[in-house]
Design a protein around this motif. Structure first.
Motif, PDB file in Angstrom:
ATOM      1  N   TRP A  70       0.831  -1.198   0.000  1.00 60.68           N
ATOM      2  CA  TRP A  70       0.000   0.000   0.000  1.00 60.68           C
ATOM      3  C   TRP A  70       0.871   1.256   0.000  1.00 60.68           C
ATOM      4  N   CYS A  71       0.439   2.273  -0.738  1.00 62.43           N
ATOM      5  CA  CYS A  71       0.942   3.638  -0.598  1.00 62.43           C
ATOM      6  C   CYS A  71      -0.239   4.451  -0.092  1.00 62.43           C
ATOM      7  N   ALA A  72      -0.128   4.966   1.125  1.00 60.76           N
ATOM      8  CA  ALA A  72      -1.233   5.690   1.739  1.00 60.76           C
ATOM      9  C   ALA A  72      -0.920   7.183   1.825  1.00 60.76           C
ATOM     10  N   ILE A  73      -1.956   7.984   2.060  1.00 62.47           N
ATOM     11  CA  ILE A  73      -1.848   9.439   2.186  1.00 62.47           C
ATOM     12  C   ILE A  73      -1.069  10.017   1.001  1.00 62.47           C
ATOM     13  N   GLY A  74      -1.460   9.587  -0.200  1.00 63.14           N
ATOM     14  CA  GLY A  74      -0.847  10.102  -1.416  1.00 63.14           C
ATOM     15  C   GLY A  74       0.596   9.674  -1.616  1.00 63.14           C
ATOM     16  N   GLY A  75       1.048   8.685  -0.839  1.00 64.23           N
ATOM     17  CA  GLY A  75       2.430   8.207  -0.960  1.00 64.23           C
ATOM     18  C   GLY A  75       3.301   8.592   0.220  1.00 64.23           C
ATOM     19  N   LEU A  76       2.741   9.295   1.224  1.00 64.69           N
ATOM     20  CA  LEU A  76       3.542   9.699   2.375  1.00 64.69           C
ATOM     21  C   LEU A  76       3.890   8.513   3.271  1.00 64.69           C
ATOM     22  N   GLU A  77       3.087   7.452   3.188  1.00 70.78           N
ATOM     23  CA  GLU A  77       3.431   6.218   3.904  1.00 70.78           C
ATOM     24  C   GLU A  77       3.323   5.031   2.953  1.00 70.78           C
ATOM     25  N   ILE A  78       4.310   4.161   3.014  1.00 67.38           N
ATOM     26  CA  ILE A  78       4.321   2.948   2.207  1.00 67.38           C
ATOM     27  C   ILE A  78       4.416   1.755   3.145  1.00 67.38           C
ATOM     28  N   LYS A  79       3.566   0.763   2.920  1.00 68.67           N
ATOM     29  CA  LYS A  79       3.594  -0.454   3.725  1.00 68.67           C
ATOM     30  C   LYS A  79       3.774  -1.660   2.829  1.00 68.67           C
ATOM     31  N   ILE A  80       4.829  -2.425   3.078  1.00 70.20           N
ATOM     32  CA  ILE A  80       5.084  -3.682   2.384  1.00 70.20           C
ATOM     33  C   ILE A  80       5.378  -4.712   3.459  1.00 70.20           C
ATOM     34  N   GLY A  81       4.492  -5.690   3.584  1.00 72.34           N
ATOM     35  CA  GLY A  81       4.645  -6.644   4.672  1.00 72.34           C
ATOM     36  C   GLY A  81       4.491  -5.934   6.008  1.00 72.34           C
ATOM     37  N   GLU A  82       5.453  -6.129   6.905  1.00 74.25           N
ATOM     38  CA  GLU A  82       5.417  -5.466   8.206  1.00 74.25           C
ATOM     39  C   GLU A  82       6.183  -4.151   8.203  1.00 74.25           C
ATOM     40  N   ARG A  83       6.799  -3.828   7.097  1.00 75.66           N
ATOM     41  CA  ARG A  83       7.640  -2.628   7.024  1.00 75.66           C
ATOM     42  C   ARG A  83       6.822  -1.426   6.581  1.00 75.66           C
ATOM     43  N   VAL A  84       6.953  -0.319   7.319  1.00 74.98           N
ATOM     44  CA  VAL A  84       6.277   0.934   6.986  1.00 74.98           C
ATOM     45  C   VAL A  84       7.324   2.022   6.812  1.00 74.98           C
ATOM     46  N   ILE A  85       7.270   2.707   5.678  1.00 69.53           N
ATOM     47  CA  ILE A  85       8.200   3.801   5.372  1.00 69.53           C
ATOM     48  C   ILE A  85       7.401   5.097   5.350  1.00 69.53           C
ATOM     49  N   THR A  86       7.815   6.087   6.161  1.00 68.83           N
ATOM     50  CA  THR A  86       7.134   7.373   6.220  1.00 68.83           C
ATOM     51  C   THR A  86       8.031   8.458   5.636  1.00 68.83           C
ATOM     52  N   ASP A  87       7.468   9.285   4.760  1.00 62.31           N
ATOM     53  CA  ASP A  87       8.230  10.376   4.155  1.00 62.31           C
ATOM     54  C   ASP A  87       8.656  11.371   5.238  1.00 62.31           C
ATOM     55  N   PRO A  88       9.927  11.735   5.311  1.00 64.40           N
ATOM     56  CA  PRO A  88      10.401  12.673   6.343  1.00 64.40           C
ATOM     57  C   PRO A  88       9.691  14.026   6.321  1.00 64.40           C
ATOM     58  N   CYS A  89       9.186  14.447   5.173  1.00 68.96           N
ATOM     59  CA  CYS A  89       8.524  15.755   5.090  1.00 68.96           C
ATOM     60  C   CYS A  89       7.296  15.817   5.981  1.00 68.96           C
ATOM     61  N   ALA A  90       6.680  14.649   6.228  1.00 68.74           N
ATOM     62  CA  ALA A  90       5.481  14.624   7.061  1.00 68.74           C
ATOM     63  C   ALA A  90       5.794  15.081   8.479  1.00 68.74           C
TER      64      ALA A  90
END
Length: 264
Positions: A70-90
Protein backbone atom coordinates in the motif's frame (compact mmCIF):
# COMPACT_ATOMS: atom_id res chain seq x y z
CA UNK A 1 4.35 6.54 -27.17
CA UNK A 2 3.50 3.36 -29.13
CA UNK A 3 0.05 1.88 -28.93
CA UNK A 4 -0.06 -0.65 -26.10
CA UNK A 5 -2.48 -3.26 -27.35
CA UNK A 6 -1.28 -6.32 -25.47
CA UNK A 7 0.69 -6.80 -22.27
CA UNK A 8 1.40 -9.49 -19.73
CA UNK A 9 0.66 -7.92 -16.37
CA UNK A 10 3.30 -8.48 -13.69
CA UNK A 11 1.84 -6.09 -11.11
CA UNK A 12 -1.58 -4.47 -10.67
CA UNK A 13 -1.62 -1.01 -9.06
CA UNK A 14 -4.94 0.61 -8.14
CA UNK A 15 -6.34 3.87 -6.86
CA UNK A 16 -9.19 3.31 -4.38
CA UNK A 17 -11.96 5.95 -4.30
CA UNK A 18 -13.72 6.19 -7.65
CA UNK A 19 -11.68 3.34 -9.09
CA UNK A 20 -12.62 0.19 -7.20
CA UNK A 21 -14.81 1.83 -4.52
CA UNK A 22 -17.82 4.10 -5.23
CA UNK A 23 -16.99 7.79 -4.87
CA UNK A 24 -20.15 9.46 -3.56
CA UNK A 25 -20.91 7.32 -0.52
CA UNK A 26 -20.46 7.90 3.19
CA UNK A 27 -16.90 7.34 4.37
CA UNK A 28 -17.80 4.21 6.34
CA UNK A 29 -19.50 2.74 3.26
CA UNK A 30 -16.53 3.22 0.92
CA UNK A 31 -15.71 -0.37 0.02
CA UNK A 32 -15.03 -2.29 -3.16
CA UNK A 33 -17.93 -4.55 -4.18
CA UNK A 34 -17.62 -8.13 -2.98
CA UNK A 35 -17.21 -9.45 -6.53
CA UNK A 36 -14.35 -6.99 -7.11
CA UNK A 37 -12.66 -8.09 -3.90
CA UNK A 38 -13.04 -11.73 -4.90
CA UNK A 39 -11.33 -11.37 -8.28
CA UNK A 40 -8.56 -9.21 -6.79
CA UNK A 41 -7.94 -11.88 -4.17
CA UNK A 42 -7.45 -14.40 -6.98
CA UNK A 43 -5.11 -12.06 -8.83
CA UNK A 44 -3.10 -11.49 -5.63
CA UNK A 45 -2.31 -15.20 -5.56
CA UNK A 46 -0.43 -14.75 -8.86
CA UNK A 47 1.01 -11.21 -8.89
CA UNK A 48 1.31 -8.25 -6.50
CA UNK A 49 -1.83 -6.12 -6.11
CA UNK A 50 -0.96 -2.67 -4.75
CA UNK A 51 -3.15 0.20 -3.58
CA UNK A 52 -2.11 3.85 -4.03
CA UNK A 53 -4.57 6.09 -2.22
CA UNK A 54 -5.04 9.39 -0.42
CA UNK A 55 -6.63 7.51 2.51
CA UNK A 56 -4.50 6.55 5.51
CA UNK A 57 -3.39 3.04 6.43
CA UNK A 58 -5.89 2.69 9.29
CA UNK A 59 -8.72 3.24 6.80
CA UNK A 60 -7.45 1.31 3.81
CA UNK A 61 -5.88 -1.82 5.32
CA UNK A 62 -9.07 -3.49 6.61
CA UNK A 63 -10.85 -2.67 3.36
CA UNK A 64 -8.23 -4.17 1.04
CA UNK A 65 -7.24 -7.64 2.31
CA UNK A 66 -6.58 -8.54 -1.33
CA UNK A 67 -3.62 -6.13 -1.55
CA UNK A 68 0.05 -7.01 -1.24
CA UNK A 69 1.36 -3.48 -0.57
CA UNK A 70 0.00 0.00 0.00
CA UNK A 71 0.94 3.64 -0.60
CA UNK A 72 -1.23 5.69 1.74
CA UNK A 73 -1.85 9.44 2.19
CA UNK A 74 -0.85 10.10 -1.42
CA UNK A 75 2.43 8.21 -0.96
CA UNK A 76 3.54 9.70 2.37
CA UNK A 77 3.43 6.22 3.90
CA UNK A 78 4.32 2.95 2.21
CA UNK A 79 3.59 -0.45 3.73
CA UNK A 80 5.08 -3.68 2.38
CA UNK A 81 4.64 -6.64 4.67
CA UNK A 82 5.42 -5.47 8.21
CA UNK A 83 7.64 -2.63 7.02
CA UNK A 84 6.28 0.93 6.99
CA UNK A 85 8.20 3.80 5.37
CA UNK A 86 7.13 7.37 6.22
CA UNK A 87 8.23 10.38 4.16
CA UNK A 88 10.40 12.67 6.34
CA UNK A 89 8.52 15.76 5.09
CA UNK A 90 5.48 14.62 7.06
CA UNK A 91 7.33 15.07 10.36
CA UNK A 92 9.03 18.31 9.37
CA UNK A 93 5.74 20.05 8.60
CA UNK A 94 3.75 18.83 11.61
CA UNK A 95 3.50 22.31 13.24
CA UNK A 96 1.98 23.74 10.04
CA UNK A 97 -0.49 20.86 9.70
CA UNK A 98 -1.52 21.24 13.35
CA UNK A 99 -2.26 24.95 12.93
CA UNK A 100 -4.19 24.41 9.69
CA UNK A 101 -6.18 21.57 11.24
CA UNK A 102 -7.08 23.67 14.28
CA UNK A 103 -8.44 26.41 12.00
CA UNK A 104 -10.38 23.87 9.91
CA UNK A 105 -11.99 22.50 13.06
CA UNK A 106 -12.84 26.05 14.16
CA UNK A 107 -14.61 26.74 10.84
CA UNK A 108 -16.31 23.39 10.49
CA UNK A 109 -19.07 23.50 13.14
CA UNK A 110 -21.49 20.88 11.77
CA UNK A 111 -21.15 22.01 8.16
CA UNK A 112 -17.77 20.54 7.23
CA UNK A 113 -16.49 17.03 7.80
CA UNK A 114 -12.78 16.98 8.63
CA UNK A 115 -11.20 13.62 7.85
CA UNK A 116 -7.86 13.38 9.61
CA UNK A 117 -5.23 11.28 7.89
CA UNK A 118 -2.98 9.67 10.48
CA UNK A 119 0.36 7.96 10.07
CA UNK A 120 1.16 4.54 11.51
CA UNK A 121 1.96 6.09 14.91
CA UNK A 122 -1.45 7.78 15.12
CA UNK A 123 -0.17 11.29 14.37
CA UNK A 124 -2.33 13.41 12.05
CA UNK A 125 -0.12 14.40 9.12
CA UNK A 126 -2.78 15.46 6.59
CA UNK A 127 -6.52 16.05 6.43
CA UNK A 128 -9.48 16.33 4.08
CA UNK A 129 -12.18 19.02 4.19
CA UNK A 130 -15.45 17.57 2.88
CA UNK A 131 -18.90 19.20 2.59
CA UNK A 132 -20.71 16.62 0.45
CA UNK A 133 -23.20 15.77 3.19
CA UNK A 134 -23.77 19.33 4.45
CA UNK A 135 -27.34 20.49 5.07
CA UNK A 136 -26.34 24.03 4.05
CA UNK A 137 -24.07 23.63 0.98
CA UNK A 138 -23.72 27.37 0.33
CA UNK A 139 -22.51 28.21 3.84
CA UNK A 140 -20.39 25.06 3.92
CA UNK A 141 -18.65 26.06 0.69
CA UNK A 142 -18.03 29.53 2.10
CA UNK A 143 -16.39 28.10 5.20
CA UNK A 144 -14.41 25.59 3.15
CA UNK A 145 -13.11 28.47 1.02
CA UNK A 146 -11.79 30.19 4.14
CA UNK A 147 -10.01 27.03 5.21
CA UNK A 148 -8.65 26.58 1.70
CA UNK A 149 -7.23 30.11 1.65
CA UNK A 150 -5.54 29.62 5.02
CA UNK A 151 -3.83 26.43 3.81
CA UNK A 152 -2.49 27.73 0.51
CA UNK A 153 0.93 28.74 1.79
CA UNK A 154 4.22 26.83 2.00
CA UNK A 155 5.05 24.22 3.00
CA UNK A 156 1.46 22.96 2.92
CA UNK A 157 0.14 21.47 -0.31
CA UNK A 158 -3.57 21.69 -1.12
CA UNK A 159 -5.03 19.26 -3.66
CA UNK A 160 -8.38 20.24 -5.15
CA UNK A 161 -10.47 17.87 -7.25
CA UNK A 162 -12.32 18.99 -10.34
CA UNK A 163 -16.03 19.64 -9.62
CA UNK A 164 -15.75 17.96 -6.21
CA UNK A 165 -16.92 19.42 -2.85
CA UNK A 166 -13.80 18.38 -0.94
CA UNK A 167 -10.06 18.98 -0.92
CA UNK A 168 -6.99 17.51 0.76
CA UNK A 169 -4.28 19.29 2.74
CA UNK A 170 -0.84 17.66 2.88
CA UNK A 171 2.37 18.62 4.69
CA UNK A 172 4.26 18.68 1.39
CA UNK A 173 3.81 17.84 -2.27
CA UNK A 174 2.47 14.34 -2.88
CA UNK A 175 3.09 12.43 -6.09
CA UNK A 176 1.42 9.12 -6.94
CA UNK A 177 3.97 8.57 -9.70
CA UNK A 178 6.80 8.76 -7.18
CA UNK A 179 4.82 6.44 -4.89
CA UNK A 180 4.34 3.90 -7.68
CA UNK A 181 8.02 4.03 -8.62
CA UNK A 182 9.01 3.48 -4.97
CA UNK A 183 6.68 0.49 -4.70
CA UNK A 184 8.09 -0.96 -7.92
CA UNK A 185 11.62 -0.58 -6.59
CA UNK A 186 10.80 -2.21 -3.27
CA UNK A 187 9.00 -5.07 -4.98
CA UNK A 188 11.80 -5.57 -7.51
CA UNK A 189 9.53 -5.01 -10.49
CA UNK A 190 10.93 -3.87 -13.84
CA UNK A 191 7.98 -4.01 -16.22
CA UNK A 192 4.42 -5.21 -16.77
CA UNK A 193 2.83 -2.65 -14.43
CA UNK A 194 -0.81 -1.68 -14.93
CA UNK A 195 -2.28 1.29 -13.05
CA UNK A 196 -5.95 2.20 -12.76
CA UNK A 197 -7.23 5.57 -11.50
CA UNK A 198 -9.90 8.21 -12.05
CA UNK A 199 -8.50 11.66 -11.19
CA UNK A 200 -5.81 14.08 -12.31
CA UNK A 201 -3.90 13.14 -9.18
CA UNK A 202 -3.43 9.74 -10.87
CA UNK A 203 -1.73 11.26 -13.93
CA UNK A 204 1.84 10.96 -12.54
CA UNK A 205 1.18 7.27 -11.85
CA UNK A 206 -0.16 6.74 -15.37
CA UNK A 207 3.14 8.11 -16.68
CA UNK A 208 5.19 5.70 -14.58
CA UNK A 209 3.07 2.62 -15.34
CA UNK A 210 3.55 0.54 -18.47
CA UNK A 211 -0.15 0.77 -19.18
CA UNK A 212 -2.68 3.17 -17.63
CA UNK A 213 -6.41 2.56 -17.46
CA UNK A 214 -8.60 5.55 -16.63
CA UNK A 215 -11.82 4.75 -14.78
CA UNK A 216 -14.76 6.71 -16.17
CA UNK A 217 -17.78 7.78 -14.13
CA UNK A 218 -19.96 10.89 -13.81
CA UNK A 219 -17.39 12.76 -11.73
CA UNK A 220 -14.10 11.44 -13.08
CA UNK A 221 -11.59 13.86 -14.57
CA UNK A 222 -11.87 14.28 -18.32
CA UNK A 223 -8.19 14.97 -18.90
CA UNK A 224 -6.44 11.79 -17.79
CA UNK A 225 -3.05 10.88 -19.27
CA UNK A 226 -3.92 7.22 -19.62
CA UNK A 227 -3.81 4.70 -22.44
CA UNK A 228 -7.40 3.45 -22.27
CA UNK A 229 -10.63 3.92 -20.33
CA UNK A 230 -13.09 1.57 -18.64
CA UNK A 231 -16.41 2.51 -17.07
CA UNK A 232 -16.54 2.20 -13.29
CA UNK A 233 -19.37 -0.32 -13.50
CA UNK A 234 -17.22 -2.51 -15.79
CA UNK A 235 -14.06 -2.55 -13.63
CA UNK A 236 -14.89 -5.93 -12.07
CA UNK A 237 -15.65 -7.43 -15.47
CA UNK A 238 -12.34 -6.13 -16.87
CA UNK A 239 -10.37 -7.57 -13.95
CA UNK A 240 -12.18 -10.89 -14.38
CA UNK A 241 -11.40 -10.93 -18.10
CA UNK A 242 -7.71 -10.20 -17.45
CA UNK A 243 -7.67 -13.06 -14.96
CA UNK A 244 -9.31 -15.42 -17.44
CA UNK A 245 -6.73 -14.47 -20.08
CA UNK A 246 -3.76 -15.52 -17.93
CA UNK A 247 -3.10 -11.92 -16.83
CA UNK A 248 -2.67 -10.69 -20.40
CA UNK A 249 -4.35 -7.38 -21.22
CA UNK A 250 -5.73 -6.83 -24.73
CA UNK A 251 -6.96 -3.48 -26.01
CA UNK A 252 -9.82 -5.31 -27.75
CA UNK A 253 -11.47 -6.38 -24.51
CA UNK A 254 -15.14 -5.28 -24.74
CA UNK A 255 -14.83 -3.31 -21.48
CA UNK A 256 -12.26 -0.96 -23.06
CA UNK A 257 -14.35 1.89 -24.41
CA UNK A 258 -12.05 4.77 -25.37
CA UNK A 259 -8.48 5.54 -26.21
CA UNK A 260 -6.88 7.88 -23.71
CA UNK A 261 -4.44 10.73 -24.33
CA UNK A 262 -0.97 10.02 -25.59
CA UNK A 263 1.60 10.15 -22.83
CA UNK A 264 4.58 12.43 -23.36
Amino acid sequence: MPDIGQMKIQGLFLDYDGTISPLNVLRQEARAPEETQAVLQRIKELIPVCIITTKDLSFILPRTPFASAWCAIGGLEIKIGERVITDPCARAALPYISLALAYARHCSDTLLFIEEKRDSTGQTIAFCVDWRQSQDPKEAESRASRVLASCQRPPLNVVKYERQPFFDVYPCRVDKGKALAELKRNLGMKSGVMYMGDSKMDNPAFKVADIGIGVSHEESAGDLICDYYVRFENVTSLLQRIMENNLVFYKDFPEIILRGRQRK
